[in-house]
Design an enzyme around this catalytic site. Sequence first.
Site, PDB file in Angstrom:
ATOM      1  N   TRP A 451       0.733  -1.141  -0.026  1.00  0.00           N
ATOM      2  CA  TRP A 451      -0.081   0.176  -0.163  1.00  0.00           C
ATOM      3  C   TRP A 451       0.894   1.359   0.019  1.00  0.00           C
ATOM      4  CZ3 TRP A 451      -1.973   3.111   4.382  1.00  0.00           C
ATOM      5  CH2 TRP A 451      -1.222   3.303   5.460  1.00  0.00           C
ATOM      6  N   ASP A 452       2.252   1.028   0.051  1.00  0.00           N
ATOM      7  CA  ASP A 452       3.131   2.215   0.064  1.00  0.00           C
ATOM      8  C   ASP A 452       2.842   3.225  -1.113  1.00  0.00           C
ATOM      9  OD1 ASP A 452       4.107   0.052   1.375  1.00  0.00           O
ATOM     10  OD2 ASP A 452       6.118   1.298   1.842  1.00  0.00           O
ATOM     11  N   GLU A 590      -0.789  -2.802  12.048  1.00  0.00           N
ATOM     12  CA  GLU A 590      -0.024  -4.141  11.645  1.00  0.00           C
ATOM     13  C   GLU A 590       0.365  -4.874  13.022  1.00  0.00           C
ATOM     14  OE1 GLU A 590       3.382  -3.372   9.187  1.00  0.00           O
ATOM     15  OE2 GLU A 590       2.150  -3.580   7.426  1.00  0.00           O
ATOM     16  N   LYS A 711       2.077   0.263  15.627  1.00  0.00           N
ATOM     17  CA  LYS A 711       3.215   0.420  14.913  1.00  0.00           C
ATOM     18  C   LYS A 711       3.192   1.791  14.138  1.00  0.00           C
ATOM     19  CE  LYS A 711       5.673  -1.570  10.853  1.00  0.00           C
ATOM     20  NZ  LYS A 711       5.585  -2.462   9.883  1.00  0.00           N
ATOM     21  N   GLN A 712       2.006   2.146  13.580  1.00  0.00           N
ATOM     22  CA  GLN A 712       2.075   3.460  13.071  1.00  0.00           C
ATOM     23  C   GLN A 712       0.569   3.907  12.956  1.00  0.00           C
ATOM     24  OE1 GLN A 712       3.179   2.407   8.892  1.00  0.00           O
ATOM     25  NE2 GLN A 712       1.898   0.488   9.074  1.00  0.00           N
TER      26      GLN A 712
END
Length: 889
Positions: A451-452, A590, A711-712
């Site tokens: 998905w980057d 994640e 994580k983010q």
Amino acid sequence: MKHLNLLWDDQKIVITDQQTTKEIPNGSQSPCLDVVKQITDCLPQFQDYEGIVVNNLNQPVFEEEGKTYDVAQLLSESSHQVCVLAGENDDAEALLKSAREDFVWKMKYVGYHPGKDEYSVESLLTVGNGYFGLRGTLPEMKISDGHYPATYFAGLYNQAKSKVGDAEIFNEDFVNAPNGQYISVKVDGELVDVSSQKVVSLTRTLNLKNGLFESHMVIELQNGRQLQIDTSKIANMENTREYAIQYSVTPLNFSGEMEIISEIDGSVYNYNVERYRSLEQHHLDVLKTEAEQNKALLVARTRQSQFTIIEKSELMGDAVKAAEIENEIQGEKVIQTMKVQVQENQAAVIEKYVHMECLTNEQLDKVEEHVQAEVQPKSFEAMMDETAKAWKELWEKTDITIEGDLMSQKLIHLHTFHLLVSASPNGNKGLDASITARGLHGEAYRGHIFWDEIFILPFYIMHFPGTAKQILMYRYKRLGAAKEAAKEAGYEGAMFPWQSGLDGTEQSQEIHLNPMTGNWDKDYSRLQRHVSLAVAYNIWLYWNNTHDKEYMEQYGAEILMEIARFWESAAAYDEESGRYSIDKVMGPDEFHETYPGTEEGGLKNNAYTNMMVVWLFEFIDQLKTIISEDALTSIMEKTETKQDDIALMDDIKTKLALDIDEDGIIGQYEGYFQLKEVDWDYYREKYGNIYRMDRILRAEGLSADDYKVAKQADTLMIFYNFSKEKVDDILSDLKYELPKNYLTKNLQYYLDRTSHGSTLSRVVHSQLAAMVGNDDLAWQLYQEALYSDYQDIQGGTTAEGIHAGVMAATIYITLTTFAGIDIRESKLHVNPHLPEQWTQIKFNIDLDQIHYTFDMTQDTCCVTADRDTEIIYKDQVVTLTANQPQELR
């Protein structure tokens, strides 16, 4: 130009600007990190200077803590002012002017430190052109734990079987192609090898302006003989199937005979990522090896995917006598040896031209034609001229000029360069490939597509919409695989894989190695179904800024409809709550894969996913205003979409469930608020680096699934994709009422529980901080993201390739959060908010076939468009006349 003078002697360091003088005792008598820090700490006492001139420094490079430092570079980076070393009769002003240009356009590394540090340097010194990438190694290097030469082609994958315990697993890898870069020297039978000999000095630079890699090394052999070896390397950005190396060897303390050895090595294997090394690493079979005089050929084929790599080389230069070259085929290598008579302090110079083709399995019938085809070798100088011109044209479109902050300028150049190495309008012509999470620089994530893309595509949409379209076509060509995956999982429509590679099938691992425990754990990451929403978002953003109706009618709308059909089928209605739910997914976080105490993967009502689904269904409703009625009818028939499906999507988009508490915190997913809190202080004290809290918790016998730890950005990611006003509309459509300050509350709530295990986390949180008016936090997080690869802040991940997503996202934040460009509305919106560290920013963008040029200061914005148009500047409509600069305040 006012500058500081820094006089460095054995007793003290004197800093002066002719009005102020500061003395620092120099007890160490030679440069060290502590002294440099003392100097940096003194600099705020001086004002309005534009550079530092160091006099009388006898030791410009020093070793400390296992690393090599260049004093001028260290002072430049820590002070954000260019520092130069000067002699008594040097023109300081001229030196500073030249050094400033070099500093913002050149990467420089001194010393050789084998292992992860070296691997990271090699990633950041990679050259390429979108078709291939060459890691920034010396020509003499071969695969080892200390250093890792590699050649990567966009889209070159191969699947291999590995044994893990009693199980057989299959992994698709990003293949390390045959190495044509190798050149070395042999003196009295001893081969130059940096891993076993004394490297007296080594400096490597990468010129970001023209793609020139240079290295300067002095090495001492076991017998005491010293050689100076100077190397230059370029990947041609104009003719993207070729590269060249110029190799110069100078004996420093002897005369006599040397042998210069050149190879094309097909025995290479994948070795970049330590945690993959227990798995199958070999992907190539060498089919053909030939050499005649100064020419060499190697043909290799991947074992499963049947790609054919053809590499041809030709040696040139004054030291090359073609008829006297000794050619040898040794297994899977072509080895060419030249004997050269040399005099002390006189250089022997050769050039190596390499032409490469990577043909797919669909082009097998073309292989022999390409093998037999004659190539026209170029001199290094001729190729340098070509590639410099091509890079100049790319920089004219993409360069961002920042005044007032040298490091931001340097790192934005670095990030732009590596994006263009990863994919460019030159190298990607005709390619069926997207951009890997780690560029053409390393093998992390096995070179797969994630998905980057949602972070990467805006760069190309704003500068090279044709390339953006080509990258989007990668997804369309794999739509069939996405539909098959949805069907196998029990859904309708198309379910794109979390990790995509060659054919669009799911390439996520079913088990994942935790390097802290050495255990292989079950991996549920393929449940990150939101990757399909990233594909949809990029199609929308491309459409919004190109209005490419042909693309939408032939490709884009079909992908969107299939993705929408997937989410329609994934939503289930709950009679009791009166809302729809989406289950068995993972969010961008994640860390959370399952509910506590369960073995089944997947979570329910991930907030980011559900809000993106609402947006998608809204966009589906707008398709009737974008494409023709006939085209829409045809797409609905092709995708087997009925009017009842559209009606159901309309119902779902007003009734999807979110978990929101009484303070207005949007729960990451249903059940999130019941999780335990993490003792952050305990883990920071025990482990220091707590980025990968999931692995730390597993090592302690615990699970991130039980804790409020991310994580983010997850829930907050929606605010990266859309303005707050748009998110407000989505929440309103879902009939949720939140307090006015809900964004500020949500930002703080999740920041307190996020480990930033992904470099992308800082970018997203930086934009959010700016949205709520926390400029200091926005700047801090932006700077951390900007430095993340340059300083390898995750402790070795840059060794496995650059982070293409964060590099693109920092550029995006520069233009959007700070320069205030918003390309998500029907008209271009501009609302600058420059950081106080910047005095000026200049850049270009291309939107909807209009070329814009911006020149902004803290108080003004000068904009020029090459066609008549309107923009929204600080909520006011502004009419622009073609090619007439307009200054706005």
